[in-house]
Design a protein around this motif. Structure first.
Motif, PDB file in Angstrom:
ATOM      1  N   GLU A 170      22.497  43.867  33.801  1.00 27.58           N
ATOM      2  CA  GLU A 170      23.779  43.614  34.146  1.00 27.58           C
ATOM      3  C   GLU A 170      24.577  44.878  33.775  1.00 27.58           C
ATOM      4  O   GLU A 170      24.407  45.549  33.011  1.00 27.58           O
ATOM      5  CB  GLU A 170      24.448  42.334  33.521  1.00 27.58           C
ATOM      6  CG  GLU A 170      23.647  40.925  33.769  1.00 27.58           C
ATOM      7  CD  GLU A 170      24.026  40.463  35.266  1.00 27.58           C
ATOM      8  OE1 GLU A 170      24.970  41.075  35.926  1.00 27.58           O
ATOM      9  OE2 GLU A 170      23.537  39.475  35.476  1.00 27.58           O
TER      10      GLU A 170
ATOM     11  N   LYS B 132      28.943  37.167  27.966  1.00 28.96           N
ATOM     12  CA  LYS B 132      29.081  36.691  29.308  1.00 28.96           C
ATOM     13  C   LYS B 132      28.881  37.596  30.383  1.00 28.96           C
ATOM     14  O   LYS B 132      29.718  38.874  30.388  1.00 28.96           O
ATOM     15  CB  LYS B 132      30.608  36.147  29.502  1.00 28.96           C
ATOM     16  CG  LYS B 132      30.653  35.511  31.088  1.00 28.96           C
ATOM     17  CD  LYS B 132      32.058  34.935  31.257  1.00 28.96           C
ATOM     18  CE  LYS B 132      32.083  34.357  32.604  1.00 28.96           C
ATOM     19  NZ  LYS B 132      33.663  33.876  32.826  1.00 28.96           N
TER      20      LYS B 132
ATOM     21  N   ILE C 184      29.610  40.043  33.444  1.00 31.26           N
ATOM     22  CA  ILE C 184      30.890  40.202  34.472  1.00 31.26           C
ATOM     23  C   ILE C 184      30.161  40.750  35.595  1.00 31.26           C
ATOM     24  O   ILE C 184      29.193  41.684  35.844  1.00 31.26           O
ATOM     25  CB  ILE C 184      31.695  41.270  33.745  1.00 31.26           C
ATOM     26  CG1 ILE C 184      32.146  40.691  32.358  1.00 31.26           C
ATOM     27  CG2 ILE C 184      32.749  41.576  34.676  1.00 31.26           C
ATOM     28  CD1 ILE C 184      32.726  39.461  32.211  1.00 31.26           C
ATOM     29  N   LYS C 185      30.552  39.992  36.733  1.00 29.45           N
ATOM     30  CA  LYS C 185      29.677  40.071  38.186  1.00 29.45           C
ATOM     31  C   LYS C 185      30.518  41.127  38.910  1.00 29.45           C
ATOM     32  O   LYS C 185      30.095  41.608  39.741  1.00 29.45           O
ATOM     33  CB  LYS C 185      29.729  39.013  38.782  1.00 29.45           C
ATOM     34  CG  LYS C 185      29.127  37.852  38.202  1.00 29.45           C
ATOM     35  CD  LYS C 185      27.515  38.388  37.819  1.00 29.45           C
ATOM     36  CE  LYS C 185      26.635  37.255  37.358  1.00 29.45           C
ATOM     37  NZ  LYS C 185      25.437  37.916  37.026  1.00 29.45           N
ATOM     38  N   SER C 186      32.010  41.123  38.665  1.00 32.18           N
ATOM     39  CA  SER C 186      32.703  42.047  39.246  1.00 32.18           C
ATOM     40  C   SER C 186      32.799  43.652  38.839  1.00 32.18           C
ATOM     41  O   SER C 186      32.333  43.855  37.659  1.00 32.18           O
ATOM     42  CB  SER C 186      34.358  41.586  39.833  1.00 32.18           C
ATOM     43  OG  SER C 186      34.800  41.516  38.395  1.00 32.18           O
TER      44      SER C 186
ATOM     45  N   ALA D  81      40.084  41.426  40.133  1.00 28.76           N
ATOM     46  CA  ALA D  81      39.071  40.596  39.806  1.00 28.76           C
ATOM     47  C   ALA D  81      38.214  40.771  38.484  1.00 28.76           C
ATOM     48  O   ALA D  81      37.870  40.172  37.832  1.00 28.76           O
ATOM     49  CB  ALA D  81      38.070  40.261  40.911  1.00 28.76           C
ATOM     50  N   PHE D  82      38.173  42.107  38.319  1.00 33.28           N
ATOM     51  CA  PHE D  82      37.706  42.635  37.164  1.00 33.28           C
ATOM     52  C   PHE D  82      38.274  42.270  35.708  1.00 33.28           C
ATOM     53  O   PHE D  82      37.699  41.689  35.046  1.00 33.28           O
ATOM     54  CB  PHE D  82      37.310  44.281  37.250  1.00 33.28           C
ATOM     55  CG  PHE D  82      36.685  44.807  35.913  1.00 33.28           C
ATOM     56  CD1 PHE D  82      35.382  44.609  36.049  1.00 33.28           C
ATOM     57  CD2 PHE D  82      37.345  45.721  35.175  1.00 33.28           C
ATOM     58  CE1 PHE D  82      34.443  45.183  35.002  1.00 33.28           C
ATOM     59  CE2 PHE D  82      36.414  46.279  34.239  1.00 33.28           C
ATOM     60  CZ  PHE D  82      35.208  45.977  34.129  1.00 33.28           C
TER      61      PHE D  82
ATOM     62  N   ARG E  14      40.486  39.997  35.694  1.00 34.78           N
ATOM     63  CA  ARG E  14      40.580  38.470  35.636  1.00 34.78           C
ATOM     64  C   ARG E  14      39.250  37.918  34.721  1.00 34.78           C
ATOM     65  O   ARG E  14      39.110  37.002  33.979  1.00 34.78           O
ATOM     66  CB  ARG E  14      40.591  37.716  37.146  1.00 34.78           C
ATOM     67  CG  ARG E  14      40.835  36.231  36.897  1.00 34.78           C
ATOM     68  CD  ARG E  14      40.963  35.651  38.257  1.00 34.78           C
ATOM     69  NE  ARG E  14      40.055  36.162  39.350  1.00 34.78           N
ATOM     70  CZ  ARG E  14      40.466  36.961  40.443  1.00 34.78           C
ATOM     71  NH1 ARG E  14      41.706  37.342  40.252  1.00 34.78           N
ATOM     72  NH2 ARG E  14      39.436  37.313  41.253  1.00 34.78           N
ATOM     73  N   GLU E  15      38.289  38.357  35.431  1.00 33.97           N
ATOM     74  CA  GLU E  15      36.872  38.128  34.610  1.00 33.97           C
ATOM     75  C   GLU E  15      36.868  38.692  33.146  1.00 33.97           C
ATOM     76  O   GLU E  15      36.448  37.765  32.213  1.00 33.97           O
ATOM     77  CB  GLU E  15      35.533  38.669  35.291  1.00 33.97           C
ATOM     78  CG  GLU E  15      34.976  37.986  36.361  1.00 33.97           C
ATOM     79  CD  GLU E  15      33.630  38.317  36.588  1.00 33.97           C
ATOM     80  OE1 GLU E  15      32.694  37.937  36.063  1.00 33.97           O
ATOM     81  OE2 GLU E  15      33.597  39.196  37.548  1.00 33.97           O
ATOM     82  N   LEU E  16      37.449  40.008  32.897  1.00 30.09           N
ATOM     83  CA  LEU E  16      37.422  40.197  31.501  1.00 30.09           C
ATOM     84  C   LEU E  16      38.151  39.208  30.516  1.00 30.09           C
ATOM     85  O   LEU E  16      37.875  38.886  29.549  1.00 30.09           O
ATOM     86  CB  LEU E  16      38.071  41.721  31.423  1.00 30.09           C
ATOM     87  CG  LEU E  16      37.194  42.607  31.665  1.00 30.09           C
ATOM     88  CD1 LEU E  16      37.823  44.287  31.657  1.00 30.09           C
ATOM     89  CD2 LEU E  16      35.803  42.887  31.331  1.00 30.09           C
TER      90      LEU E  16
ATOM     91  N   GLU F 203      38.941  36.181  30.939  1.00 30.32           N
ATOM     92  CA  GLU F 203      38.427  34.788  30.835  1.00 30.32           C
ATOM     93  C   GLU F 203      37.174  35.083  29.670  1.00 30.32           C
ATOM     94  O   GLU F 203      37.121  34.338  28.814  1.00 30.32           O
ATOM     95  CB  GLU F 203      37.565  34.356  32.249  1.00 30.32           C
ATOM     96  CG  GLU F 203      38.560  34.010  33.045  1.00 30.32           C
ATOM     97  CD  GLU F 203      38.000  33.689  34.356  1.00 30.32           C
ATOM     98  OE1 GLU F 203      36.623  33.763  34.473  1.00 30.32           O
ATOM     99  OE2 GLU F 203      38.555  33.077  35.407  1.00 30.32           O
ATOM    100  N   ALA F 204      36.294  36.295  29.862  1.00 33.05           N
ATOM    101  CA  ALA F 204      35.304  36.408  28.565  1.00 33.05           C
ATOM    102  C   ALA F 204      35.907  36.747  27.448  1.00 33.05           C
ATOM    103  O   ALA F 204      35.233  36.465  26.405  1.00 33.05           O
ATOM    104  CB  ALA F 204      34.404  37.425  29.235  1.00 33.05           C
TER     105      ALA F 204
END
Length: 267
Positions: free
Chosen positions: A237, A244, A246-248, A255-256, A258-260, A262-263
């Motif tokens: 990854e 977690k 991170i996919k973006s 989006a990046f 937002r994922e950060l 959340e994690a």
């Protein structure tokens, strides 16, 4: 127009031209030039051990496009399928030089060499070419370009994982899944590769962004060519934060972030 395009394998005397194609706008950027230094060192090691692993296309004598590749067996963090050549990318960033056939000639030259026997494979014919055709958001998408060149979707892989059979049948790569460790909590692991001069600068930018959101997070940069086992533990990854994946990617900033968040459990 094709008669004006010339393709050459990259020997040591042409390394500056290889770098110039991708980095001509960033040659005064100190962080980017650190990535260039890593790329140059990586390429010279590969050149010494395996022979030319890149081609550059010239239009009217000027370097305008590049194609980077290497044997999978050379990559300690990759699938290491015997006789398989990994195409890293093809890139032509000059609008005035696009639609002149440079990228097509680069791939055709590689395919022709692959049929005869590539120096980077010790003269053996290539079984198949494999590429993760990531899209930069610029110009013509790599995924569409490679499909036009005859590449097919690799079964069981991501949508932009493609292959072209040369002298053998396609063999699916092994899958790597992230293996959690308790010490991953409170850390961000950023995996990058030296083969691209943008890898290290993007890793540093991600580290800075993560620390700006949560300063007490420890960020760990993983060079997958030198820390292969750890890169594989992380499932290859690009980024694992607080346990977690991170996919973006950082280029999709909204989006990046937002994922950060959340994690990291921050607002």
């Amino acid at each position: 127009m094709l008669e004006k395009v010339e393709v050459f394998d990259v020997e040591e005397s042409l390394v500056d031209d290889l770098v110039y194609v991708c980095s001509h706008r960033l040659l005064k950027d100190p962080l980017h030039m650190m990535g260039v230094k890593l790329k140059r060192e990586w390429f010279l090691r590969m050149l010494k051990e395996y022979g030319p692993c890149a081609k550059v296309a010239y239009l009217y004598g000027k370097p305008v496009a590049q194609l980077l590749f290497y044997p999978e067996e050379a990559d300690p963090s990759g699938p290491r399928r015997s006789g398989v050549v990994r195409v890293n990318c093809v890139y032509n960033p000059f609008p005035w030089a696009q639609k002149m056939g440079a990228a097509r000639l680069l791939v055709e030259s590689l395919v022709e060499d692959a049929k005869k026997g590539l120096p980077c494979l010790g003269g053996r014919p290539c079984r198949f070419l494999a590429v993760h055709a990531f899209d930069t958001g610029e110009y013509y998408p790599q995924s569409a370009f490679f499909r036009r060149m005859g590449f097919r979707h690799a079964p069981g892989c991501g949508p932009n994982d493609l292959y072209l059979e040369v002298s053998g049948r396609f063999e699916p790569p092994p899958s790597y899944e992230y293996r959690f460790k308790p010490e991953d909590l409170g850390r961000a692991y950023i995996v990058y590769g030296e083969e691209c001069q943008f890898g290290y600068p993007f890793a540093v930018q991600m580290s800075r962004l993560i620390r700006s959101l949560k300063p007490d997070v420890e960020t760990v940069l993983i060079d997958r060519w030198k820390m292969a086992e750890e890169a594989k533990r992380l499932g290859l990854e690009g980024l694992v934060v607080n346990g977690k994946p991170i996919k973006s990617f950082i280029t999709d900033r909204e989006a990046f972030i937002r994922e950060l968040k959340e994690a990291l459990h921050v607002r």
